[in-house]
Design an enzyme around this catalytic site. Structure first.
Site, PDB file in Angstrom:
ATOM      1  N   CYS A 136     -85.875  32.408  94.833  1.00 41.10           N
ATOM      2  CA  CYS A 136     -86.932  33.268  94.415  1.00 41.10           C
ATOM      3  C   CYS A 136     -88.063  32.411  94.045  1.00 41.10           C
ATOM      4  O   CYS A 136     -88.040  31.427  93.286  1.00 41.10           O
ATOM      5  CB  CYS A 136     -86.677  34.128  93.291  1.00 41.10           C
ATOM      6  SG  CYS A 136     -87.891  35.356  92.919  1.00 41.10           S
ATOM      7  N   HIS A 137     -89.036  32.267  94.918  1.00 40.37           N
ATOM      8  CA  HIS A 137     -90.179  31.170  94.890  1.00 40.37           C
ATOM      9  C   HIS A 137     -91.182  31.740  93.638  1.00 40.37           C
ATOM     10  O   HIS A 137     -91.177  33.042  93.406  1.00 40.37           O
ATOM     11  CB  HIS A 137     -91.107  31.143  96.116  1.00 40.37           C
ATOM     12  CG  HIS A 137     -91.470  32.346  96.834  1.00 40.37           C
ATOM     13  ND1 HIS A 137     -90.724  33.254  97.382  1.00 40.37           N
ATOM     14  CD2 HIS A 137     -92.726  32.721  96.685  1.00 40.37           C
ATOM     15  CE1 HIS A 137     -91.479  34.180  97.950  1.00 40.37           C
ATOM     16  NE2 HIS A 137     -92.672  34.094  97.588  1.00 40.37           N
ATOM     17  N   MET A 152     -89.061  41.318  92.232  1.00 39.09           N
ATOM     18  CA  MET A 152     -88.009  40.719  91.438  1.00 39.09           C
ATOM     19  C   MET A 152     -88.696  40.420  90.196  1.00 39.09           C
ATOM     20  O   MET A 152     -88.134  40.417  89.025  1.00 39.09           O
ATOM     21  CB  MET A 152     -87.803  39.228  92.090  1.00 39.09           C
ATOM     22  CG  MET A 152     -86.934  39.440  93.374  1.00 39.09           C
ATOM     23  SD  MET A 152     -85.349  40.634  93.124  1.00 39.09           S
ATOM     24  CE  MET A 152     -84.479  39.654  92.057  1.00 39.09           C
ATOM     25  N   GLU A 153     -89.808  39.940  90.276  1.00 35.66           N
ATOM     26  CA  GLU A 153     -90.851  39.953  88.752  1.00 35.66           C
ATOM     27  C   GLU A 153     -90.791  41.173  88.013  1.00 35.66           C
ATOM     28  O   GLU A 153     -90.351  41.176  86.728  1.00 35.66           O
ATOM     29  CB  GLU A 153     -92.087  39.461  88.967  1.00 35.66           C
ATOM     30  CG  GLU A 153     -92.115  37.957  89.522  1.00 35.66           C
ATOM     31  CD  GLU A 153     -91.718  37.698  91.055  1.00 35.66           C
ATOM     32  OE1 GLU A 153     -91.680  36.482  91.340  1.00 35.66           O
ATOM     33  OE2 GLU A 153     -91.754  38.657  91.716  1.00 35.66           O
ATOM     34  N   ASP A 189     -80.803  43.018  71.738  1.00 37.38           N
ATOM     35  CA  ASP A 189     -80.610  42.007  70.754  1.00 37.38           C
ATOM     36  C   ASP A 189     -81.095  42.336  69.348  1.00 37.38           C
ATOM     37  O   ASP A 189     -80.449  42.210  68.408  1.00 37.38           O
ATOM     38  CB  ASP A 189     -81.311  40.609  71.302  1.00 37.38           C
ATOM     39  CG  ASP A 189     -81.100  39.568  70.369  1.00 37.38           C
ATOM     40  OD1 ASP A 189     -79.836  39.364  69.928  1.00 37.38           O
ATOM     41  OD2 ASP A 189     -82.243  38.934  69.639  1.00 37.38           O
TER      42      ASP A 189
END
Length: 131
Positions: free
Chosen positions: A49-50, A85-86, A100
């Site tokens: 992934c760039h 993707m981001e 968490d």
């Protein structure tokens, strides 16, 4: 591109999140920051992934019912590529951050329905989820 995720937890835990009274701090503020940081690190996390010069990452939270936190992230870039993707990384990292921060109060938390909602641009063109 816009992506979403749902984090399910006990109603009492969600009340602590919504009212910003969890012992570890403000879950929503920390998750927002984590989402932005995650989006910026996508190329480091996903092989092949760039890196993209993101112009904006917007994160929103909603409470659709008494046991769910909905997270939406929109990533933007000026360029000829999509940023799905981001956006997907942003909502996933936000959801993991919520987990968490609340795990001491609720070990039964689940992260569900991480998905692309819409995107514009890139080689594959535009996409908008029908449902």
């Amino acid at each position: 591109a816009t992506a979403s995720a749902v984090v399910r937890m006990l109603p009492a835990t969600l009340t602590l999140v919504r009212d910003r009274k969890l012992a570890k701090g403000d879950v929503l503020d920390v998750a927002r920051l984590a989402a932005i940081m995650g989006a910026k690190k996508t190329a480091d996390l996903i092989p092949l992934c760039h890196p993209l010069p993101l112009t904006a990452v917007d994160v929103a939270f909603a409470f659709p019912d008494d046991a769910s936190l909905a997270i939406t992230a929109t990533a933007r870039v000026f360029g000829r590529t999509g940023v799905e993707m981001e956006a997907l990384t942003a909502v996933t990292v936000a959801a993991l951050t919520v987990y968490d921060m609340v795990k001491a109060a609720d070990r039964g938390v689940t992260i569900e329905r991480v998905r692309l909602e819409a995107k514009a641009g890139g080689k594959s063109g535009d996409f908008r989820r029908a449902d």
